[in-house]
Design an enzyme around this catalytic site. Structure first.
Site, mmCIF file in Angstrom:
data_model
loop_
_atom_site.group_PDB
_atom_site.id
_atom_site.type_symbol
_atom_site.label_atom_id
_atom_site.label_comp_id
_atom_site.label_asym_id
_atom_site.label_seq_id
_atom_site.Cartn_x
_atom_site.Cartn_y
_atom_site.Cartn_z
ATOM 1 N NE ARG A 120 29.810 40.232 -35.105
ATOM 2 C CZ ARG A 120 29.595 40.629 -36.361
ATOM 3 N NH1 ARG A 120 29.280 39.759 -37.293
ATOM 4 N NH2 ARG A 120 29.714 41.911 -36.688
ATOM 5 C CD GLU A 160 32.918 47.021 -32.147
ATOM 6 O OE1 GLU A 160 32.291 48.073 -32.062
ATOM 7 O OE2 GLU A 160 32.737 46.189 -33.062
ATOM 8 C CG HIS A 195 29.191 46.534 -29.232
ATOM 9 N ND1 HIS A 195 29.022 47.331 -30.337
ATOM 10 C CD2 HIS A 195 28.519 45.397 -29.507
ATOM 11 C CE1 HIS A 195 28.283 46.699 -31.235
ATOM 12 N NE2 HIS A 195 27.959 45.527 -30.747
ATOM 13 C CE LYS A 220 23.395 50.758 -32.375
ATOM 14 N NZ LYS A 220 24.051 50.958 -33.669
ATOM 15 C CE LYS A 238 31.858 52.492 -37.528
ATOM 16 N NZ LYS A 238 31.796 51.233 -36.783
ATOM 17 C CD GLU A 263 19.729 45.515 -38.719
ATOM 18 O OE1 GLU A 263 19.344 46.680 -38.848
ATOM 19 O OE2 GLU A 263 20.939 45.191 -38.716
ATOM 20 C CE LYS A 266 45.215 39.479 -23.489
ATOM 21 N NZ LYS A 266 45.845 39.124 -22.218
HETATM 22 P P1 0O2 Z 1 30.208 46.334 -39.980
HETATM 23 O O1 0O2 Z 1 29.888 46.226 -41.426
HETATM 24 O O2 0O2 Z 1 29.650 45.208 -39.170
HETATM 25 O O3 0O2 Z 1 31.676 46.542 -39.698
HETATM 26 P P2 0O2 Z 1 31.379 54.034 -31.683
HETATM 27 O O4 0O2 Z 1 32.137 52.767 -31.414
HETATM 28 O O5 0O2 Z 1 30.346 54.316 -30.635
HETATM 29 O O6 0O2 Z 1 32.309 55.176 -31.951
HETATM 30 P P3 0O2 Z 1 30.113 52.675 -33.838
HETATM 31 O O7 0O2 Z 1 31.320 51.975 -34.384
HETATM 32 O O8 0O2 Z 1 29.068 53.108 -34.823
HETATM 33 O O9 0O2 Z 1 30.564 53.947 -33.020
HETATM 34 O O10 0O2 Z 1 29.515 51.790 -32.661
HETATM 35 P P4 0O2 Z 1 28.470 50.668 -32.589
HETATM 36 O O11 0O2 Z 1 27.075 51.163 -32.613
HETATM 37 O O12 0O2 Z 1 28.911 49.965 -31.353
HETATM 38 O O13 0O2 Z 1 28.643 49.756 -33.903
HETATM 39 C C1 0O2 Z 1 29.790 49.005 -34.124
HETATM 40 C C2 0O2 Z 1 29.455 47.734 -34.868
HETATM 41 O O14 0O2 Z 1 28.409 47.039 -34.168
HETATM 42 C C3 0O2 Z 1 28.910 47.893 -36.265
HETATM 43 O O15 0O2 Z 1 29.968 48.090 -37.158
HETATM 44 C C4 0O2 Z 1 28.192 46.560 -36.464
HETATM 45 O O16 0O2 Z 1 29.114 45.499 -36.679
HETATM 46 C C5 0O2 Z 1 27.573 46.348 -35.100
HETATM 47 N N1 0O2 Z 1 26.234 46.967 -35.069
HETATM 48 C C6 0O2 Z 1 25.896 48.112 -34.422
HETATM 49 N N2 0O2 Z 1 24.595 48.362 -34.593
HETATM 50 C C7 0O2 Z 1 24.089 47.384 -35.359
HETATM 51 C C8 0O2 Z 1 22.774 47.093 -35.864
HETATM 52 O O17 0O2 Z 1 21.815 47.839 -35.660
HETATM 53 N N3 0O2 Z 1 22.631 45.962 -36.610
HETATM 54 C C9 0O2 Z 1 23.684 45.119 -36.871
HETATM 55 N N4 0O2 Z 1 23.444 44.022 -37.605
HETATM 56 N N5 0O2 Z 1 24.939 45.366 -36.418
HETATM 57 C C10 0O2 Z 1 25.143 46.476 -35.668
HETATM 58 P P5 0O2 Z 1 29.734 48.778 -38.570
HETATM 59 O O18 0O2 Z 1 31.021 49.394 -38.997
HETATM 60 O O19 0O2 Z 1 28.562 49.713 -38.497
HETATM 61 O O20 0O2 Z 1 29.378 47.634 -39.525
#
Ligand code: 0O2
Length: 219
Positions: free
Chosen positions: A90, A152, A133, A125, A66, A167, A33
């Site tokens: 992404r 996602e 997202h 954040k 997680k 980060e 898509k």
């Molecule tokens: P990884 O290792 O990248 O997979 P929710 O969807 O609200 O139920 P969630 O999933 O905590 O809860 O939502 P959120 O905050 O949208 O985060 C989802 C993903 O966004 C994260 O996956 C990260 O990939 C990215 N992300 C969110 N916050 C940050 C941040 O502060 N810094 C960075 N670099 N990435 C972030 P994971 O599983 O945490 O990590």
């Protein structure tokens, strides 16, 4: 500290392998898509809103981490129900306007259901993380059934992605507890990136003779 027994881990990995096809297929659907939208833009406007796309099915280790972090029991059923990012895409865009335009075009498709949208661009954040997202649900068709699968979609600019990658690396290095001065410096970098992104977006609007797009998707 939660300890996983070897047999429990093996069962978990087997279960994971069996649902991997489902999430990989959903990623292919979403990727197609996005690629079609980008190609259409290139052909009609000689302009590519998407720089590149990365996708992945969450690894077993990352799922376990997680589930533990969120206080859920270690079960794949729970992961499928509670975690929105087992399949993640992404999308890296050139400019801020492109992010909202791509999001709008994706969620307005008939077979795409928007489950949740979090705008970390308008509301970053506290650490400075910025990205849009979307959690969407799409149908995936197999030989004898259709399954609706959540994906996602993280959409951000090259600069936001640069910040998030560094980060993420630093967070791992400090095991989630970076010193306050490092945290503060990252916050400052995020602010500099915001200014840069907004300037670049403005320059692009001037060059392309456009005004701010309708950003209703996040309002
Ligand atoms: P990884 O290792 O990248 O997979 P929710 O969807 O609200 O139920 P969630 O999933 O905590 O809860 O939502 P959120 O905050 O949208 O985060 C989802 C993903 O966004 C994260 O996956 C990260 O990939 C990215 N992300 C969110 N916050 C940050 C941040 O502060 N810094 C960075 N670099 N990435 C972030 P994971 O599983 O945490 O990590």
């Amino acid at each position: 500290m939660y300890k996983i027994q070897a047999d429990e881990l093996e069962r978990y990995i087997n279960e994971f392998t069996s649902i991997q096809l489902l999430y990989k297929s959903a990623l292919r659907e979403i990727n197609t898509k996005l690629e079609i939208l980008n190609d259409e833009f290139q052909s009609m406007h000689e302009y590519n809103p998407i720089e590149h796309i990365k996708s992945r099915v969450k690894t077993p280790k990352s799922i376990i981490d997680k589930l533990i972090r969120k206080g859920f029991p270690l079960s794949l059923d729970v992961a499928r129900k509670e975690l929105n990012d087992l399949a993640g895409v992404r999308v890296i865009c050139s400019f801020i306007d492109d992010i909202y335009m791509i999001a709008d075009m994706l969620i307005s498709q008939d077979d795409v259901t928007l489950i949740k949208m979090t705008d970390y661009i308008k509301n970053p954040k506290p650490n400075g993380y910025r990205s849009l997202h979307l959690v969407v649900e799409i149908p995936v068709y197999f030989s004898n059934r259709m399954e609706r699968v959540r994906v996602e979609v993280q959409i951000r600019t090259v600069a936001m992605d640069f910040w998030a990658s560094l980060e993420h690396k630093l967070r791992y290095k400090y095991d989630g507890t970076a010193p306050e001065d490092v945290v503060e410096e990252l916050r400052e970098c995020s602010e500099q990136i915001r200014i840069l992104d907004e300037k670049m977006t403005q320059i692009n609007r001037t060059i392309r003779g456009t005004t701010a797009r309708n950003l209703s998707v996040s309002e």
